[in-house]
Design a protein around this motif. Sequence first.
Motif, PDB file in Angstrom:
ATOM      1  N   SER A 143       3.789  12.964  -1.219  1.00  0.00           N
ATOM      2  CA  SER A 143       3.501  11.550  -1.328  1.00  0.00           C
ATOM      3  C   SER A 143       4.569  10.824  -0.582  1.00  0.00           C
ATOM      4  O   SER A 143       4.402   9.633  -0.038  1.00  0.00           O
ATOM      5  CB  SER A 143       2.950  10.956  -2.409  1.00  0.00           C
ATOM      6  OG  SER A 143       4.035  10.931  -3.511  1.00  0.00           O
ATOM      7  N   ASN A 144       5.710  11.297  -0.644  1.00  0.00           N
ATOM      8  CA  ASN A 144       6.909  10.554  -0.163  1.00  0.00           C
ATOM      9  C   ASN A 144       7.981  11.662   0.937  1.00  0.00           C
ATOM     10  O   ASN A 144       8.819  11.055   1.205  1.00  0.00           O
ATOM     11  CB  ASN A 144       7.810  10.106  -1.267  1.00  0.00           C
ATOM     12  CG  ASN A 144       8.184  11.217  -2.091  1.00  0.00           C
ATOM     13  OD1 ASN A 144       8.480  12.554  -1.716  1.00  0.00           O
ATOM     14  ND2 ASN A 144       8.457  10.903  -3.462  1.00  0.00           N
ATOM     15  N   ARG A 145       7.262  12.901   1.264  1.00  0.00           N
ATOM     16  CA  ARG A 145       8.466  13.773   1.973  1.00  0.00           C
ATOM     17  C   ARG A 145       8.680  13.129   3.433  1.00  0.00           C
ATOM     18  O   ARG A 145       9.923  13.198   3.580  1.00  0.00           O
ATOM     19  CB  ARG A 145       7.593  14.882   2.078  1.00  0.00           C
ATOM     20  CG  ARG A 145       8.444  16.055   2.892  1.00  0.00           C
ATOM     21  CD  ARG A 145       7.820  17.500   2.741  1.00  0.00           C
ATOM     22  NE  ARG A 145       8.115  17.979   1.297  1.00  0.00           N
ATOM     23  CZ  ARG A 145       6.839  18.095   0.524  1.00  0.00           C
ATOM     24  NH1 ARG A 145       5.655  18.029   0.908  1.00  0.00           N
ATOM     25  NH2 ARG A 145       7.138  18.629  -0.618  1.00  0.00           N
ATOM     26  N   LEU A 146       7.810  12.547   4.161  1.00  0.00           N
ATOM     27  CA  LEU A 146       8.320  11.885   5.321  1.00  0.00           C
ATOM     28  C   LEU A 146       9.272  10.790   5.343  1.00  0.00           C
ATOM     29  O   LEU A 146      10.262  10.696   6.069  1.00  0.00           O
ATOM     30  CB  LEU A 146       6.927  11.429   6.276  1.00  0.00           C
ATOM     31  CG  LEU A 146       7.185  10.929   7.540  1.00  0.00           C
ATOM     32  CD1 LEU A 146       8.075  11.695   8.442  1.00  0.00           C
ATOM     33  CD2 LEU A 146       5.912  10.207   8.086  1.00  0.00           C
ATOM     34  N   ALA A 147       8.918   9.696   4.298  1.00  0.00           N
ATOM     35  CA  ALA A 147       9.910   8.611   3.925  1.00  0.00           C
ATOM     36  C   ALA A 147      11.126   9.121   3.795  1.00  0.00           C
ATOM     37  O   ALA A 147      12.199   8.602   4.253  1.00  0.00           O
ATOM     38  CB  ALA A 147       9.196   7.688   3.167  1.00  0.00           C
ATOM     39  N   GLY A 170       4.357   0.336   1.070  1.00  0.00           N
ATOM     40  CA  GLY A 170       3.526   1.100   0.111  1.00  0.00           C
ATOM     41  C   GLY A 170       3.449   0.186  -1.301  1.00  0.00           C
ATOM     42  O   GLY A 170       4.048  -0.907  -1.075  1.00  0.00           O
ATOM     43  N   ARG A 171       2.603   0.532  -1.872  1.00  0.00           N
ATOM     44  CA  ARG A 171       2.168  -0.486  -3.182  1.00  0.00           C
ATOM     45  C   ARG A 171       3.723  -0.675  -3.954  1.00  0.00           C
ATOM     46  O   ARG A 171       4.530   0.000  -3.921  1.00  0.00           O
ATOM     47  CB  ARG A 171       1.159  -0.035  -4.030  1.00  0.00           C
ATOM     48  CG  ARG A 171       1.495   1.312  -4.622  1.00  0.00           C
ATOM     49  CD  ARG A 171       0.283   1.866  -5.296  1.00  0.00           C
ATOM     50  NE  ARG A 171      -0.906   2.196  -4.616  1.00  0.00           N
ATOM     51  CZ  ARG A 171      -2.162   2.371  -5.192  1.00  0.00           C
ATOM     52  NH1 ARG A 171      -2.460   2.304  -6.576  1.00  0.00           N
ATOM     53  NH2 ARG A 171      -3.280   2.919  -4.514  1.00  0.00           N
ATOM     54  N   SER A 266       7.841  -3.205   2.793  1.00  0.00           N
ATOM     55  CA  SER A 266       6.860  -4.022   2.690  1.00  0.00           C
ATOM     56  C   SER A 266       5.988  -3.531   1.955  1.00  0.00           C
ATOM     57  O   SER A 266       5.771  -2.331   1.902  1.00  0.00           O
ATOM     58  CB  SER A 266       6.172  -4.496   4.177  1.00  0.00           C
ATOM     59  OG  SER A 266       5.116  -5.231   4.055  1.00  0.00           O
ATOM     60  N   ASP A 267       5.074  -4.362   1.311  1.00  0.00           N
ATOM     61  CA  ASP A 267       3.815  -3.802   0.619  1.00  0.00           C
ATOM     62  C   ASP A 267       2.601  -3.458   1.369  1.00  0.00           C
ATOM     63  O   ASP A 267       1.606  -3.097   0.943  1.00  0.00           O
ATOM     64  CB  ASP A 267       3.457  -4.858  -0.469  1.00  0.00           C
ATOM     65  CG  ASP A 267       2.806  -6.369   0.243  1.00  0.00           C
ATOM     66  OD1 ASP A 267       2.969  -6.252   1.571  1.00  0.00           O
ATOM     67  OD2 ASP A 267       2.676  -7.067  -0.765  1.00  0.00           O
ATOM     68  N   LEU A 292       4.970   4.983   1.730  1.00  0.00           N
ATOM     69  CA  LEU A 292       5.304   5.854   0.419  1.00  0.00           C
ATOM     70  C   LEU A 292       3.888   5.650  -0.399  1.00  0.00           C
ATOM     71  O   LEU A 292       3.379   4.716  -0.831  1.00  0.00           O
ATOM     72  CB  LEU A 292       6.334   5.165  -0.358  1.00  0.00           C
ATOM     73  CG  LEU A 292       7.704   5.251  -0.048  1.00  0.00           C
ATOM     74  CD1 LEU A 292       8.646   4.814  -0.777  1.00  0.00           C
ATOM     75  CD2 LEU A 292       7.997   6.879  -0.252  1.00  0.00           C
ATOM     76  N   GLU A 293       3.189   6.706  -0.515  1.00  0.00           N
ATOM     77  CA  GLU A 293       1.857   6.997  -1.166  1.00  0.00           C
ATOM     78  C   GLU A 293       2.052   6.983  -2.691  1.00  0.00           C
ATOM     79  O   GLU A 293       3.205   7.335  -3.172  1.00  0.00           O
ATOM     80  CB  GLU A 293       1.083   7.942  -0.658  1.00  0.00           C
ATOM     81  CG  GLU A 293       0.877   7.742   1.032  1.00  0.00           C
ATOM     82  CD  GLU A 293      -0.082   9.001   1.347  1.00  0.00           C
ATOM     83  OE1 GLU A 293      -0.236   9.883   0.541  1.00  0.00           O
ATOM     84  OE2 GLU A 293      -0.313   9.022   2.516  1.00  0.00           O
ATOM     85  N   ARG A 294       0.996   6.723  -3.415  1.00  0.00           N
ATOM     86  CA  ARG A 294       0.894   6.994  -4.936  1.00  0.00           C
ATOM     87  C   ARG A 294       1.296   8.407  -5.242  1.00  0.00           C
ATOM     88  O   ARG A 294       0.902   9.161  -4.702  1.00  0.00           O
ATOM     89  CB  ARG A 294      -0.380   6.776  -5.528  1.00  0.00           C
ATOM     90  CG  ARG A 294      -0.582   6.603  -6.824  1.00  0.00           C
ATOM     91  CD  ARG A 294      -1.849   6.513  -7.381  1.00  0.00           C
ATOM     92  NE  ARG A 294      -2.657   7.295  -6.866  1.00  0.00           N
ATOM     93  CZ  ARG A 294      -4.123   7.424  -7.425  1.00  0.00           C
ATOM     94  NH1 ARG A 294      -4.557   6.407  -7.894  1.00  0.00           N
ATOM     95  NH2 ARG A 294      -4.828   8.250  -6.737  1.00  0.00           N
ATOM     96  N   PRO A 295       2.355   8.566  -6.268  1.00  0.00           N
ATOM     97  CA  PRO A 295       2.803  10.156  -6.379  1.00  0.00           C
ATOM     98  C   PRO A 295       1.627  10.841  -7.029  1.00  0.00           C
ATOM     99  O   PRO A 295       1.027  10.537  -7.814  1.00  0.00           O
ATOM    100  CB  PRO A 295       3.882   9.794  -7.342  1.00  0.00           C
ATOM    101  CG  PRO A 295       3.485   8.518  -8.120  1.00  0.00           C
ATOM    102  CD  PRO A 295       2.789   7.894  -6.968  1.00  0.00           C
TER     103      PRO A 295
END
Length: 465
Positions: A143-147, A170-171, A266-267, A292-295
């Motif tokens: 969920s966060n590897r690219l970021a 991301g949220r 940003s959200d 950043l997506e939900r884990p």
Amino acid sequence: MKTDFKSLWNNCLKIIRDNISDAAYNTWFAPIIPISYRENILTVQVPSQFFYEYLEEKFIDLIQRTLYRVMGEETILNYRVVVASASNTAVEIRGESKRQPYPKSAVTQSAKVPSPFNRVEPQEFDSQINTKYTFNNFYEGNSNRLARTAAEAVAISPAKTAFNPLFIHGRSGVGKTHLCHAIGSKIQELHPDKKVLYLSAHLFKVQYTDATRFNTVNDFINFYQGIDILIIDDIQELSGLTKTQNTFFHIFNHLHQNNKQLIMTSDCAPMDMVGVEERLLTRFRWGLTTQLERPEKELRKIILQEKIVADGLDISESVIDYIAENVTDNVRDLEGIVVSLMAHSIINNKEIDLTLARRVIEQSIKFEVKRITVQKIQDVVCNYFNIKKELIQSKSRKREIVQARQVAMYFTKVYTEMSLAQIGSHIGKRNHATVLHACNTVKGLLDVDKSFRSNVDEIERILHT
């Protein structure tokens, strides 16, 4: 005769109790045991490393102000931290010392408080970076590897990659602020000559308002144009502020043209921001925009395990798995559940088991009793697109059928723990490669097609009703 230090500590507790809620007092102050008071050093015992860190982070100002009032301004706080309760093994840690003691009485400050951009001496510059947030404690998952990878690249070579600006969205609670501070900390470590500044967009607009009021806008702009790495959190808060956006536009241009690094969070993605000038949105997209997506569950378990170890807690694998299964939205919720479990365990002197975990979760978050299943996802998607359920199970290649099938696969990947192969077997008897392609197609459309994104958001809302 000198007053007994335990009585002095009790006097401190009376003052503290008057300034916080009963729940906070019972959780964080009632368990503290005064150990000794020698040469102006007060030693108190706390149950764990986490307990000590929480007191220092949340209540240190109140504690020190109270100690100065009751025991004198030379009082130094020392913690005895229990690290093994069975053998009563402990270590001692000196509390954080303030640069100057608290005044005995409040002093009214001048209405014109100096802004950070008036600090012209290099040794006085404050980057506002919180060094406790690093890449080492930002745990990686799908969920966060690219970021994370992009953030590390920027930290190693600021303004020398294609990721300028780096725009992370991301949220709430998925780690955007953590990643910002991690970038700043790493840059300070590798490039100590660089001037790094982290701030929220809210603080930026407050400073701009003050600069306008006191006729110091030129000083404000000159300060920000002298930054090497500018990190602005929650940039969406500039929405609707035309003059503030105009000023930021000129600062952005100057920094980018002079090979300085910009990082923003940003959200939502730039394409979904409302009330922000198009010329700014265009510049936000110059570099890399990443989400950043939900884990996912495995990452949630890793985060839980690491926090539990860091806090010196003992929680079984079954409880960890239960928390990871049911607390799904963000990292902040996971950390909050661990804090709540610890507090309940200390107050009630109970082991952290499944029963306690279930009660705490039900009290702390919106607990979904009804799970989102693959069957429910198919029903909702088919109803929304007004197609028969058997059609997405068919071999049909009609555009509307293919899109509904892909959306169903995407949501099944998001909301269940099924493997790609399992998803394919449930939806159209496809293989894992087809499911992966479907998920990637949906993600790609979400970034570029507002109408499609609106449809997907509405389906997601229905899934939660």
